[in-house]
Motif scaffolding. Structure first.
Motif, PDB file in Angstrom:
ATOM      1  N   ASP A   1       1.022  -1.126   0.065  1.00 49.97           N
ATOM      2  CA  ASP A   1      -0.076  -0.031   0.177  1.00 49.97           C
ATOM      3  C   ASP A   1       0.797   1.330  -0.174  1.00 49.97           C
ATOM      4  O   ASP A   1       0.619   2.473  -0.413  1.00 49.97           O
ATOM      5  N   TYR A   2       2.000   1.157   0.099  1.00 52.74           N
ATOM      6  CA  TYR A   2       2.898   2.311   0.207  1.00 52.74           C
ATOM      7  C   TYR A   2       3.957   2.533  -0.893  1.00 52.74           C
ATOM      8  O   TYR A   2       4.581   3.503  -0.899  1.00 52.74           O
ATOM      9  N   ARG A   3       3.611   1.635  -1.922  1.00 55.08           N
ATOM     10  CA  ARG A   3       4.045   1.909  -3.506  1.00 55.08           C
ATOM     11  C   ARG A   3       3.640   3.477  -3.696  1.00 55.08           C
ATOM     12  O   ARG A   3       2.840   3.897  -3.423  1.00 55.08           O
ATOM     13  N   GLY A   4       4.965   3.998  -4.169  1.00 54.47           N
ATOM     14  CA  GLY A   4       4.881   5.495  -4.623  1.00 54.47           C
ATOM     15  C   GLY A   4       5.627   6.277  -3.593  1.00 54.47           C
ATOM     16  O   GLY A   4       6.081   7.659  -3.744  1.00 54.47           O
ATOM     17  N   LYS A   5       5.854   5.591  -2.339  1.00 51.29           N
ATOM     18  CA  LYS A   5       6.565   6.311  -1.472  1.00 51.29           C
ATOM     19  C   LYS A   5       7.968   5.830  -1.043  1.00 51.29           C
ATOM     20  O   LYS A   5       8.339   4.689  -1.538  1.00 51.29           O
ATOM     21  N   VAL A   6       8.802   6.418  -0.745  1.00 50.18           N
ATOM     22  CA  VAL A   6      10.316   5.756  -0.233  1.00 50.18           C
ATOM     23  C   VAL A   6       9.922   5.469   1.261  1.00 50.18           C
ATOM     24  O   VAL A   6       9.421   6.226   1.918  1.00 50.18           O
TER      25      VAL A   6
ATOM     26  N   ASP B   1      12.831   2.059  -2.599  1.00 55.61           N
ATOM     27  CA  ASP B   1      12.500   3.046  -3.678  1.00 55.61           C
ATOM     28  C   ASP B   1      10.797   3.203  -3.784  1.00 55.61           C
ATOM     29  O   ASP B   1      10.155   2.422  -3.200  1.00 55.61           O
ATOM     30  N   ARG B   2      10.349   4.131  -4.767  1.00 51.61           N
ATOM     31  CA  ARG B   2       9.068   4.448  -4.668  1.00 51.61           C
ATOM     32  C   ARG B   2       8.125   3.436  -5.621  1.00 51.61           C
ATOM     33  O   ARG B   2       7.042   2.871  -5.400  1.00 51.61           O
ATOM     34  N   GLU B   3       9.073   2.218  -6.167  1.00 52.17           N
ATOM     35  CA  GLU B   3       8.447   1.067  -6.766  1.00 52.17           C
ATOM     36  C   GLU B   3       8.444   0.112  -5.923  1.00 52.17           C
ATOM     37  O   GLU B   3       8.013  -1.027  -6.209  1.00 52.17           O
ATOM     38  N   GLY B   4       9.071   0.052  -4.574  1.00 54.51           N
ATOM     39  CA  GLY B   4       9.182  -0.937  -3.691  1.00 54.51           C
ATOM     40  C   GLY B   4      10.365  -2.088  -3.932  1.00 54.51           C
ATOM     41  O   GLY B   4      10.455  -3.036  -3.267  1.00 54.51           O
TER      42      GLY B   4
END
Length: 191
Positions: free
Chosen positions: A74-79, A162-165
């Motif tokens: 659920d945190y994809r898109g975040k570092v 990273d933002r892609e997980g």
């Protein structure tokens, strides 16, 4: 007998001195090696290439201290800085205040720290959470999640995603605050 007590007759004193010198030389060499290793370990952050860096972090759904279960994807898109820790871990106690500050400083730019408590029971975790004024979610880890992340044999262990997980860094043991901050800044800027 002018030769009594000299090396010509295999004097124990001369042999003893020679052995002591050899032992002292070996001890000095050992001290130099240990010292060089200690300097090297403190100069470079404790990173470990054994984790499959740039592979996707294993997804999980784990219970939070409060609220619904947390799903990592659920945190994809975040570092994401995924921090494995425990209340009894002294280096974890040292790192936690810095992680709180890092979350405050970079939250709006897309950083999310997630704590994974590896305590045997959740009992001591709420008190620790309040004592350190933790401002990021904490989930209760287990042996299975530890295995999925390559075996969590010592604490703390942190993974920077990273933002892609994808796992970009793995730090074993206490990590210098400036190292975390530099790496977070790099990932937030998309590099």
């Amino acid at each position: 007998m002018a030769y009594v007590g000299t090396a010509a007759f295999g004097c124990p004193r001369a042999s003893e001195r020679h052995m002591r010198r050899k032992l002292a030389a070996r001890i000095l060499i050992l001290i130099a090696i240990v010292g060089a290793y200690a300097i090297y370990r403190h100069r470079e952050p404790a990173t470990h290439s054994g984790a499959p860096q740039h592979a996707f972090a294993p997804d999980f759904t784990l219970p939070q201290l409060s609220g619904p279960p947390l799903k990592l994807s659920d945190y994809r898109g975040k570092v994401v800085l995924l921090d494995f820790w425990a209340t009894w871990c002294e280096p974890c106690r040292v790192e936690t205040p810095f992680l709180v500050g890092l979350q405050n400083k970079y939250r709006d730019q897309g950083l999310q720290i997630i704590g994974v408590s590896m305590d045997d029971t959740p009992d001591p975790v709420p008190g620790f959470y309040q004592q350190f004024k933790m401002n990021y979610p904490v989930v209760m880890g287990n042996a299975k999640i530890g295995e999925e992340y390559g075996g969590v044999l010592g604490l703390p262990i942190a993974f920077l995603l990273d933002r892609e997980g994808r796992i970009q860094k793995k730090h074993i043991g206490a990590t210098d605050a400036s190292t975390f901050e530099r790496e977070v800044q790099t990932l937030l800027q998309g590099r």
